[in-house]
Design a protein around this motif. Structure first.
Motif, PDB file in Angstrom:
ATOM      1  N   LYS A 111       6.218   0.627 -24.775  1.00  0.00           N
ATOM      2  CA  LYS A 111       7.006   1.674 -25.437  1.00  0.00           C
ATOM      3  C   LYS A 111       8.104   2.267 -24.415  1.00  0.00           C
ATOM      4  O   LYS A 111       8.960   2.956 -25.004  1.00  0.00           O
ATOM      5  CB  LYS A 111       5.982   3.023 -25.511  1.00  0.00           C
ATOM      6  N   VAL A 112       8.149   1.955 -23.462  1.00  0.00           N
ATOM      7  CA  VAL A 112       9.263   2.258 -22.618  1.00  0.00           C
ATOM      8  C   VAL A 112      10.522   1.489 -22.894  1.00  0.00           C
ATOM      9  O   VAL A 112      11.622   1.994 -23.039  1.00  0.00           O
ATOM     10  CB  VAL A 112       9.142   1.908 -21.088  1.00  0.00           C
ATOM     11  N   ILE A 113      10.232   0.154 -23.084  1.00  0.00           N
ATOM     12  CA  ILE A 113      11.063  -0.803 -23.748  1.00  0.00           C
ATOM     13  C   ILE A 113      11.658  -0.301 -25.017  1.00  0.00           C
ATOM     14  O   ILE A 113      13.126  -0.319 -25.227  1.00  0.00           O
ATOM     15  CB  ILE A 113      10.715  -2.114 -23.812  1.00  0.00           C
ATOM     16  N   ASP A 114      10.781   0.132 -25.878  1.00  0.00           N
ATOM     17  CA  ASP A 114      11.390   0.689 -27.151  1.00  0.00           C
ATOM     18  C   ASP A 114      12.183   2.053 -26.885  1.00  0.00           C
ATOM     19  O   ASP A 114      13.382   1.922 -27.849  1.00  0.00           O
ATOM     20  CB  ASP A 114      10.220   0.974 -28.068  1.00  0.00           C
ATOM     21  N   ALA A 115      11.809   2.731 -26.357  1.00  0.00           N
ATOM     22  CA  ALA A 115      12.691   3.997 -25.930  1.00  0.00           C
ATOM     23  C   ALA A 115      14.123   3.603 -25.357  1.00  0.00           C
ATOM     24  O   ALA A 115      15.088   4.330 -25.794  1.00  0.00           O
ATOM     25  CB  ALA A 115      11.820   4.846 -24.924  1.00  0.00           C
TER      26      ALA A 115
ATOM     27  N   PHE B 235       2.811   9.912 -13.513  1.00  0.00           N
ATOM     28  CA  PHE B 235       2.787  10.938 -14.378  1.00  0.00           C
ATOM     29  C   PHE B 235       1.828  10.708 -15.581  1.00  0.00           C
ATOM     30  O   PHE B 235       1.489   9.387 -15.729  1.00  0.00           O
ATOM     31  CB  PHE B 235       4.205  10.667 -15.139  1.00  0.00           C
ATOM     32  N   SER B 236       1.303  11.705 -15.977  1.00  0.00           N
ATOM     33  CA  SER B 236       0.267  11.621 -16.909  1.00  0.00           C
ATOM     34  C   SER B 236       0.632  12.498 -17.864  1.00  0.00           C
ATOM     35  O   SER B 236       1.385  13.527 -17.747  1.00  0.00           O
ATOM     36  CB  SER B 236      -1.136  12.031 -16.076  1.00  0.00           C
ATOM     37  N   SER B 237      -0.014  12.130 -19.214  1.00  0.00           N
ATOM     38  CA  SER B 237       0.116  12.784 -20.400  1.00  0.00           C
ATOM     39  C   SER B 237      -1.178  13.277 -21.278  1.00  0.00           C
ATOM     40  O   SER B 237      -2.084  12.065 -21.196  1.00  0.00           O
ATOM     41  CB  SER B 237       1.221  12.166 -21.264  1.00  0.00           C
ATOM     42  N   ASP B 238      -1.318  14.198 -21.937  1.00  0.00           N
ATOM     43  CA  ASP B 238      -2.462  14.423 -23.010  1.00  0.00           C
ATOM     44  C   ASP B 238      -1.756  14.219 -24.490  1.00  0.00           C
ATOM     45  O   ASP B 238      -2.552  14.589 -25.205  1.00  0.00           O
ATOM     46  CB  ASP B 238      -2.985  15.931 -22.489  1.00  0.00           C
ATOM     47  N   GLY B 239      -0.754  13.850 -24.562  1.00  0.00           N
ATOM     48  CA  GLY B 239      -0.171  13.816 -25.776  1.00  0.00           C
ATOM     49  C   GLY B 239       0.673  15.207 -26.150  1.00  0.00           C
ATOM     50  O   GLY B 239       1.252  15.126 -27.240  1.00  0.00           O
ATOM     51  N   ASN B 240       0.527  16.146 -25.313  1.00  0.00           N
ATOM     52  CA  ASN B 240       1.346  17.470 -25.361  1.00  0.00           C
ATOM     53  C   ASN B 240       2.341  17.661 -24.531  1.00  0.00           C
ATOM     54  O   ASN B 240       3.502  18.085 -24.950  1.00  0.00           O
ATOM     55  CB  ASN B 240       0.242  18.592 -25.620  1.00  0.00           C
ATOM     56  N   THR B 241       2.017  17.298 -23.296  1.00  0.00           N
ATOM     57  CA  THR B 241       3.018  17.404 -22.106  1.00  0.00           C
ATOM     58  C   THR B 241       3.009  16.275 -21.153  1.00  0.00           C
ATOM     59  O   THR B 241       1.862  15.660 -21.349  1.00  0.00           O
ATOM     60  CB  THR B 241       2.707  18.643 -21.453  1.00  0.00           C
ATOM     61  N   VAL B 242       3.848  16.009 -20.343  1.00  0.00           N
ATOM     62  CA  VAL B 242       3.677  15.280 -19.377  1.00  0.00           C
ATOM     63  C   VAL B 242       3.823  16.006 -18.085  1.00  0.00           C
ATOM     64  O   VAL B 242       4.432  16.871 -17.720  1.00  0.00           O
ATOM     65  CB  VAL B 242       5.199  14.367 -19.220  1.00  0.00           C
TER      66      VAL B 242
ATOM     67  N   ALA C 116      10.208   8.524 -19.268  1.00  0.00           N
ATOM     68  CA  ALA C 116      10.807   7.397 -18.206  1.00  0.00           C
ATOM     69  C   ALA C 116      12.325   7.358 -18.401  1.00  0.00           C
ATOM     70  O   ALA C 116      12.869   6.983 -17.409  1.00  0.00           O
ATOM     71  CB  ALA C 116       9.928   6.127 -18.589  1.00  0.00           C
ATOM     72  N   LEU C 117      12.956   7.554 -19.530  1.00  0.00           N
ATOM     73  CA  LEU C 117      14.167   7.442 -19.646  1.00  0.00           C
ATOM     74  C   LEU C 117      14.869   8.340 -18.914  1.00  0.00           C
ATOM     75  O   LEU C 117      15.968   8.042 -18.225  1.00  0.00           O
ATOM     76  CB  LEU C 117      14.579   7.798 -21.281  1.00  0.00           C
TER      77      LEU C 117
END
Ligand code: 5RP
Length: 223
Positions: free
Chosen positions: A36-40, A210-217, A16-17
């Protein structure tokens, strides 16, 4: 939430950044992905011009992370709105509102030129209602019984939440609704007197998911 889902949300938040550049008014929704977006954003030390939030919890998290933010009452346009969802189908229709913030989220979505949804891949569904078949409805307090009756007439099973919404209204979780015609369902819910907003986002679909499986976006395209 599994470790993989947590990882997926972290990756999506990092991604998202890269979407923020060039936008003056940024909207942030509600839920753990948005946190998590806020943390980033906070970790990147990036200063955003104007941040509008969809919930009080998001406002608190922004402020405690050193990000200036405000609620949306004095804003009529958002350049980029970022949020999570509970389910997204192949045409980008969404179910949101597990966290009870769907009214603020819908207001932001409607004001946004671009509406980005970030989801871990377990939330992608072929047809709405297969993963999280619950529509949260925010209701003015005096209408809670009459709205409950109207939900039963639509074939649903209403359950009143213990917690009120950020705006002091009641929240009714509706199970058992038929999702075969989601636009019609959305319109029927909107027509019930006393309903403020509900968690079916069909007229207010994201412009990008956007989706993610924990490996890629992955950037998804509408089928
Ligand atoms: C809150 C929401 C959230 O966006 C939705 O519940 C997704 O939350 P999370 O990012 O925690 O999975 O609609 O009302």
């Amino acid at each position: 939430m599994t470790d993989q889902q947590d990882l997926a949300k972290t990756m999506l938040a990092e991604h998202a950044l890269s979407l923020l550049e060039g936008h003056r008014v940024i909207g942030l929704g509600a839920g753990s992905t948005v946190m998590k977006v806020i943390d980033a954003i906070a970790a990147s030390k990036r200063v955003l011009p104007t941040v509008i939030v969809a919930s009080l919890a998001t406002l608190d998290r922004c402020r405690s992370s050193g990000i200036e933010a405000e609620l949306m009452q004095s804003v009529s346009h958002i350049d980029l709105y970022i949020d999570g969802a509970d389910e997204v189908d192949s045409s980008f229709c969404c179910i949101k509102g597990k966290g009870g913030a769907m009214t603020g989220e819908k207001l932001c979505a409607e004001m946004a030129a671009e509406f980005i949804v970030l989801v871990d891949q377990t939330k992608l569904v072929q047809s709405l209602g297969s993963h999280w078949p619950v529509i949260a409805i925010e209701v003015v307090p005096w209408a809670r019984s009459s709205v409950g009756r109207a939900i039963v007439k639509l074939g649903g099973k209403p359950a009143l939440r213990a917690e009120k919404s950020d705006m002091g209204n009641e929240i009714i979780d509706c199970h058992g609704l038929d999702f075969a015609a989601p636009y019609t369902l959305s319109d029927r819910l909107n027509q019930i007197t006393g309903v403020v907003a509900h968690g079916l986002f069909v007229h207010e679909k994201p412009t990008q998911v956007f989706s993610s499986d924990g490996n890629t976006v992955k950037a998804l395209t509408i089928e």
